[in-house]
Design an enzyme around this catalytic site. Structure first.
Site, short mmCIF file in Angstrom:
data_model
loop_
_atom_site.label_atom_id
_atom_site.label_comp_id
_atom_site.label_asym_id
_atom_site.label_seq_id
_atom_site.Cartn_x
_atom_site.Cartn_y
_atom_site.Cartn_z
N TYR A 177 0.99 -1.07 -0.11
CA TYR A 177 0.01 0.16 0.05
C TYR A 177 0.90 1.30 0.00
O TYR A 177 1.83 1.37 0.68
CB TYR A 177 -0.70 0.03 1.37
CG TYR A 177 -1.54 1.17 1.40
CD1 TYR A 177 -3.01 1.25 0.97
CD2 TYR A 177 -1.15 2.43 2.06
CE1 TYR A 177 -3.75 2.51 0.84
CE2 TYR A 177 -1.83 3.66 2.14
CZ TYR A 177 -3.19 3.60 1.56
OH TYR A 177 -4.04 4.64 1.60
N GLU A 229 -3.69 7.41 -4.33
CA GLU A 229 -3.70 6.41 -3.50
C GLU A 229 -3.23 5.15 -4.28
O GLU A 229 -4.07 5.06 -5.40
CB GLU A 229 -4.85 6.24 -2.75
CG GLU A 229 -4.98 4.89 -1.89
CD GLU A 229 -6.40 4.53 -1.16
OE1 GLU A 229 -7.32 4.43 -1.87
OE2 GLU A 229 -5.97 4.60 0.26
#
Ligand code: ADP
Ligand code: MG
Length: 308
Positions: free
Chosen positions: A119, A207
């Protein structure tokens, strides 16, 4: 302002970020054409809506039983079939709410052999007034869950705007992500390009979930979400062009055309207020007395009778 995943990947590509090959399609026939033009053996067909959690989402029409909004396909025929099955249906994910969002376009992407899912995100931290990078080994998961259950698995790195991103930032992040050897270098290069893309486009959020390590050892983004500062769109014509009004609330869209600050809410008491501070206080008072506001509407401090 939000854009679709495929658009975010196009923006990132311009800044030198390595993204998988792919093409957008509005019909099953177009999807078939995109896939046959790409070559390769594995494709991924991805619903393009302004919400995440598509892989684990389900379509309303399938009553929660069918396949999700991201599908691996092993042939061009399968791509066509998946596209035909998704386009026009309403995808419900944990981010869309129960109403879901209609899929009007899909992205056909080259399939990637994944070794690990990580991530990575960049956002503006209002407290430090800096771009902050969030990195975690827990890719492909809901990051809010990781933050509440295992916050130690998230690294936060804030970047001084005077220096920009530096080698030591990149190494710290690469180590936290468990990268090794040549991957550390490619991660540093990737971070530099992402930071450049973020600041040059007036982004407020970028993101990448997941950022993957491929079986060949490359580090590439498989998902991309970008939000931009709406107030900066006057100097970002290329980004502003990517706006998809279909994804926006019809009432909010109409209000924005009249320069009104309007946000639709779920309550029952309509609010029309002159000044954002007063509008916020009015909403607080309504809540305090057990009511629920139906909207936030700031007509502006200097509102005239005509404007109201
Ligand atoms: P969402 O976050 O909306 O569910 P993602 O783009 O993150 O959508 O896709 C969900 C999952 O599908 C990813 O975590 C990844 O495992 C897989 N996936 C997505 N794109 C690809 C691709 N090009 N190749 C292989 N797997 C993919
Ligand atoms: Mg994702």
């Amino acid at each position: 302002m939000n854009i679709h995943e495929y658009q975010a990947k196009q923006v990132l590509k311009k800044y030198g970020v390595p993204v998988p090959d792919g093409g957008v399609a509005y019909t099953a026939a177009e999807a078939e054409k995109v896939a046959s033009g790409m070559g390769g053996e594995v494709f991924v067909v991805k619903s393009q809506i302004h919400a995440g959690g598509r892989g684990k989402g389900t379509f309303k029409e399938d009553e929660g039983k069918g396949k999700g909004g991201v599908r691996i396909c092993k042939s061009v025929a399968e791509v066509k079939e998946a596209a035909a099955d998704m386009i026009g249906k309403t995808l419900v994910t944990h981010q869309t709410g129960p109403a879901g969002k209609e899929v009007k376009r899909i992205y056909v992407e080259e399939g990637c052999a994944i070794e690990r899912e990580l991530y990575l995100s960049m956002l503006i931290d209002r407290v430090s007034c800096r771009v902050t990078i969030m990195a975690s080994t827990e890719g492909g998961m809901n990051i809010e869950e990781v933050a509440s259950e295992t916050p130690e698995k998230i690294l936060l790195q804030s970047i001084d705007p005077a220096t920009g991103i530096q080698g030591f930032h990149c190494r710290k992040i690469a180590f936290a992500l468990g990268l090794k050897g040549g991957q550390i270098k490619s991660c540093a290069k990737l971070l530099g390009s992402l930071y450049e893309a973020f600041t040059a486009t007036d982004a407020s959020l970028l993101e990448i979930n997941p950022l993957v390590v491929t079986k060949d050892g490359d580090v590439i983004p498989l998902d991309a979400k970008m939000n931009f500062d709406s107030n900066a769109m006057y100097r970002q014509p290329d980004i502003h062009e990517l706006r998809d009004e279909d994804e926006e609330d019809a009432m909010e869209l109409e209000a924005s055309k009249h320069d009104l600050n309007y946000i639709k809410l779920d309550g029952t008491i309509g609010c029309m207020v002159n000044g954002a501070g007063l509008a916020m206080s009015t909403m607080d008072i309504i809540q305090l007395r057990g009511g629920t506001p139906a909207n936030f509407l700031d007509v502006g401090g200097g509102a005239t009778a005509e404007r109201v």
